[in-house]
Motif scaffolding. Structure first.
Motif, PDB file in Angstrom:
ATOM      1  N   SER A  82       2.576  -0.542 -13.970  1.00  0.00           N
ATOM      2  CA  SER A  82       3.811  -0.380 -14.739  1.00  0.00           C
ATOM      3  C   SER A  82       4.784  -1.518 -14.450  1.00  0.00           C
ATOM      4  CB  SER A  82       4.467   0.962 -14.411  1.00  0.00           C
ATOM      5  OG  SER A  82       3.643   2.033 -14.823  1.00  0.00           O
ATOM      6  N   ALA A  83       4.886  -1.900 -13.174  1.00  0.00           N
ATOM      7  CA  ALA A  83       5.778  -3.002 -12.821  1.00  0.00           C
ATOM      8  C   ALA A  83       5.305  -4.307 -13.448  1.00  0.00           C
ATOM      9  CB  ALA A  83       5.851  -3.141 -11.294  1.00  0.00           C
ATOM     10  N   GLY A  84       4.003  -4.548 -13.430  1.00  0.00           N
ATOM     11  CA  GLY A  84       3.468  -5.745 -14.066  1.00  0.00           C
ATOM     12  C   GLY A  84       3.701  -5.750 -15.561  1.00  0.00           C
ATOM     13  N   THR A  96      -3.859  -5.655 -12.791  1.00  0.00           N
ATOM     14  CA  THR A  96      -5.081  -4.862 -12.599  1.00  0.00           C
ATOM     15  C   THR A  96      -6.245  -5.717 -12.134  1.00  0.00           C
ATOM     16  OG1 THR A  96      -4.361  -3.328 -14.335  1.00  0.00           O
ATOM     17  CG2 THR A  96      -6.677  -3.272 -13.708  1.00  0.00           C
ATOM     18  N   VAL A  97      -6.392  -6.877 -12.745  1.00  0.00           N
ATOM     19  CA  VAL A  97      -7.541  -7.732 -12.426  1.00  0.00           C
ATOM     20  C   VAL A  97      -7.379  -8.432 -11.089  1.00  0.00           C
ATOM     21  CG1 VAL A  97      -8.817  -9.781 -13.176  1.00  0.00           C
ATOM     22  CG2 VAL A  97      -8.165  -8.049 -14.838  1.00  0.00           C
ATOM     23  N   THR A  98      -6.161  -8.920 -10.803  1.00  0.00           N
ATOM     24  CA  THR A  98      -5.944  -9.694  -9.579  1.00  0.00           C
ATOM     25  C   THR A  98      -5.560  -8.831  -8.383  1.00  0.00           C
ATOM     26  OG1 THR A  98      -3.592 -10.068 -10.064  1.00  0.00           O
ATOM     27  CG2 THR A  98      -5.188 -11.639 -10.968  1.00  0.00           C
ATOM     28  N   GLY A  99      -5.156  -7.584  -8.653  1.00  0.00           N
ATOM     29  CA  GLY A  99      -4.711  -6.738  -7.553  1.00  0.00           C
ATOM     30  C   GLY A  99      -3.321  -7.070  -7.067  1.00  0.00           C
ATOM     31  N   GLY A 100      -2.552  -7.776  -7.862  1.00  0.00           N
ATOM     32  CA  GLY A 100      -1.196  -8.139  -7.481  1.00  0.00           C
ATOM     33  C   GLY A 100      -0.276  -6.929  -7.440  1.00  0.00           C
ATOM     34  N   LEU A 101       0.862  -7.088  -6.761  1.00  0.00           N
ATOM     35  CA  LEU A 101       1.860  -6.022  -6.619  1.00  0.00           C
ATOM     36  C   LEU A 101       1.266  -4.759  -6.005  1.00  0.00           C
ATOM     37  CD1 LEU A 101       3.718  -6.334 -10.069  1.00  0.00           C
ATOM     38  CD2 LEU A 101       4.285  -7.420  -7.898  1.00  0.00           C
ATOM     39  N   ALA A 102       0.230  -4.933  -5.181  1.00  0.00           N
ATOM     40  CA  ALA A 102      -0.433  -3.772  -4.569  1.00  0.00           C
ATOM     41  C   ALA A 102       0.526  -2.971  -3.706  1.00  0.00           C
ATOM     42  CB  ALA A 102      -1.625  -4.241  -3.728  1.00  0.00           C
ATOM     43  N   VAL A 103       1.600  -3.619  -3.229  1.00  0.00           N
ATOM     44  CA  VAL A 103       2.562  -2.923  -2.387  1.00  0.00           C
ATOM     45  C   VAL A 103       3.257  -1.783  -3.130  1.00  0.00           C
ATOM     46  CG1 VAL A 103       4.472  -4.460  -2.982  1.00  0.00           C
ATOM     47  CG2 VAL A 103       4.477  -3.294  -0.770  1.00  0.00           C
ATOM     48  N   LEU A 104       3.254  -1.844  -4.466  1.00  0.00           N
ATOM     49  CA  LEU A 104       3.897  -0.807  -5.271  1.00  0.00           C
ATOM     50  C   LEU A 104       2.987   0.383  -5.538  1.00  0.00           C
ATOM     51  CD1 LEU A 104       5.794  -3.038  -7.863  1.00  0.00           C
ATOM     52  CD2 LEU A 104       6.681  -1.978  -5.780  1.00  0.00           C
ATOM     53  N   GLY A 105       1.742   0.314  -5.096  1.00  0.00           N
ATOM     54  CA  GLY A 105       0.823   1.446  -5.242  1.00  0.00           C
ATOM     55  C   GLY A 105       0.538   1.779  -6.697  1.00  0.00           C
TER      56      GLY A 105
END
Length: 357
Positions: free
Chosen positions: A140-142, A126-135
Motif C-alpha cells: 500500500s505504501a509503495g 512486491t518484486v524487490t521486497g522494498g519497504l519490508a519494514v512496513l510489513g
C-alpha cells in the motif's frame, strides 16, 4: 413570467427531492452493508448480523458458541464491506470532479495516470521486497508513493507558464499512464518469483481481500475531507464545466482552481488505490447515472454521488467474493462487465447528453 412565489416553491421542492433521494440512498446503503456483511461462505441472517454489530459497537457480550461467527463478522467482513463503501463513494466523487476539471465526459479518476503510477509502485515493492519494514502495509505504501509520483509528473509535464490546459492535462495523463503500464510489464516480466507476479496482477485488477480495521480510518478521513472540500467548491465546478473563458468572466481563476483541486483528487485517488488496487469504470459511469437523477448542478451531484457509489461498490464486492466462491473475482472485472454495457446504453440514448438529459 413566473412569480417569485412559484420560484421559491420550485426551489423548495427541488431541495426536498434532493434530501429525499439522499435519505433513501442512505437507508439502502445501511441495509446493503448489513446484508453484505452477513453473506459469504458462512451465511449469517441479517438480524443476527445486526446483533453482532450492535454488540461490537456497544461493548455487549457474545456467547462462547458464537465467538467464531462473531470474529468472521467483525474482524473480517465488516472492515472489508465498510472499506468498499468508502472507496466506492470516493471514486464516484472524484469522478464527478475530474470530468468537470477537464471538461471531458470520458474522464475518470485514473485518466491522469494515477492508477498506473500506483501499480508501478506496488509492483516494485512486491518484486524487490522494498519497504519490508512496513510489513503488510508495504504494498500500500509503495502504491501511494507511485500514485503521488505519477501525479507530480503529470502536473509538471502538462503545466505551461503557470497554465493548466484541460486538453494537455488529459493527453499527458494518458501518455504517462501508458508509459507506467509498460514499465510495470517490464518489471513483471523479469520478476523471478511467479507467486509475486500473480499477486501483483490480481492487485492491479482491484480487490478488498486485504482490508483491515487499520486501513479504514485513513481512507475514510481522506474521502470525507475531499467530499466536503469539493462540495464547498461545487459552484466553481459548475463554472469550470462551462469553459475557461466563462470562468474568467465570472471572476474565477480556472488555472488556480484546477491546480488545487487536481492535487486534492490525486492524493485521495492515491490513498484509495493503495488499499483497493485499480478499480475502473466506477468513477466513469456513476457520475453519468447520478446526473440523470440529480441534474447537472454539482452541489446536487456531489450530494448524491457518494452514497450511490458506496451502494454500488458494496454489491460489487459481495458479487466478487460469492459468485465463484471460495475463489474471488477481481473487482475490476465485475465493474467492467457492468460498466461497459451501462455506459454504451447511456451514450446511445438520444435524450442524454453530458451533464443532464
Amino acid at each position: 413570467m413566473p412569480s417569485p412565489a412559484v420560484g421559491v416553491r420550485e426551489r423548495l421542492a427541488s431541495r426536498a427531492g434532493l434530501i429525499a433521494t439522499c435519505l433513501v440512498l442512505s437507508v439502502v446503503l445501511a441495509v446493503s452493508v448489513v446484508v453484505a456483511i452477513g453473506l459469504g461462505a458462512a451465511v449469517v441472517p441479517p438480524e443476527q448480523t445486526a446483533r453482532y454489530l450492535w454488540a461490537a459497537f456497544s461493548g455487549g457480550r457474545v456467547g462462547a458458541e458464537e465467538a467464531a461467527t462473531y470474529q468472521i463478522i467483525w474482524q473480517i467482513r465488516t472492515p472489508r464491506v465498510l472499506l468498499a463503501a468508502v472507496v466506492g463513494a470516493g471514486l464516484s466523487t472524484v469522478g464527478v470532479t475530474i470530468q468537470a476539471l477537464v471538461r471531458n465526459p470520458l474522464a475518470d479518476p485514473f485518466v491522469l495516470g494515477v492508477s498506473s503510477g500506483a501499480s508501478v509502485g506496488a509492483v516494485a515493492v512486491t518484486v524487490t521486497g522494498g519497504l519490508a519494514v512496513l510489513g503488510v502495509y508495504a504494498v500500500s505504501a509503495g502504491a501511494f508513493a507511485g500514485a503521488l509520483a505519477a501525479s507530480l509528473l503529470v502536473y509538471a509535464a502538462s503545466s505551461s507558464r503557470g497554465e493548466l490546459s484541460p486538453l494537455r492535462l488529459v493527453l499527458t495523463g494518458v501518455a504517462l499512464g501508458l508509459g507506467f503500464q509498460a514499465l510495470m510489464s517490464v518489471i513483471i516480466y523479469f520478476a523471478p518469483d511467479s507467486e509475486a507476479t500473480s499477486t501483483v496482477l490480481y492487485w492491479t485488477m482491484g480487490g478488498f481481500g486485504a482490508a483491515t480495521w487499520g486501513a479504514l480510518p485513513l481512507v475514510a478521513s481522506a474521502v470525507l475531507l475531499c467530499t466536503a472540500v469539493l462540495y464547498r467548491h461545487a459552484r466553481a465546478l459548475d463554472v469550470l464545466a462551462l469553459g475557461d473563458e466563462t470562468a474568467r468572466s465570472l471572476g474565477i481563476d480556472p488555472d488556480r482552481y484546477r491546480r488545487s483541486l487536481l492535487v486534492l483528487v490525486s492524493l485521495v485517488t492515491g490513498v484509495m488505490v493503495a488499499v483497493s488496487g485499480a478499480i475502473g469504470f466506477v468513477g466513469l459511469v456513476m457520475p453519468h447515472l447520478v446526473r440523470m437523477v440529480a441534474g447537472a448542478v454539482h452541489a446536487r451531484v456531489l450530494a448524491v454521488a457518494p452514497p450511490a457509489g458506496a451502494v454500488f461498490m458494496v454489491w460489487v464486492d459481495l458479487a466478487s467474493r460469492t459468485l465463484v466462491a471460495p475463489r474471488e473475482m477481481p473487482l475490476g472485472t465485475i465493474t467492467a462487465l457492468v460498466g461497459v454495457p451501462v455506459f454504451i446504453t447511456l451514450i446511445r440514448r438520444r435524450a442524454y447528453i453530458f451533464g443532464g438529459r
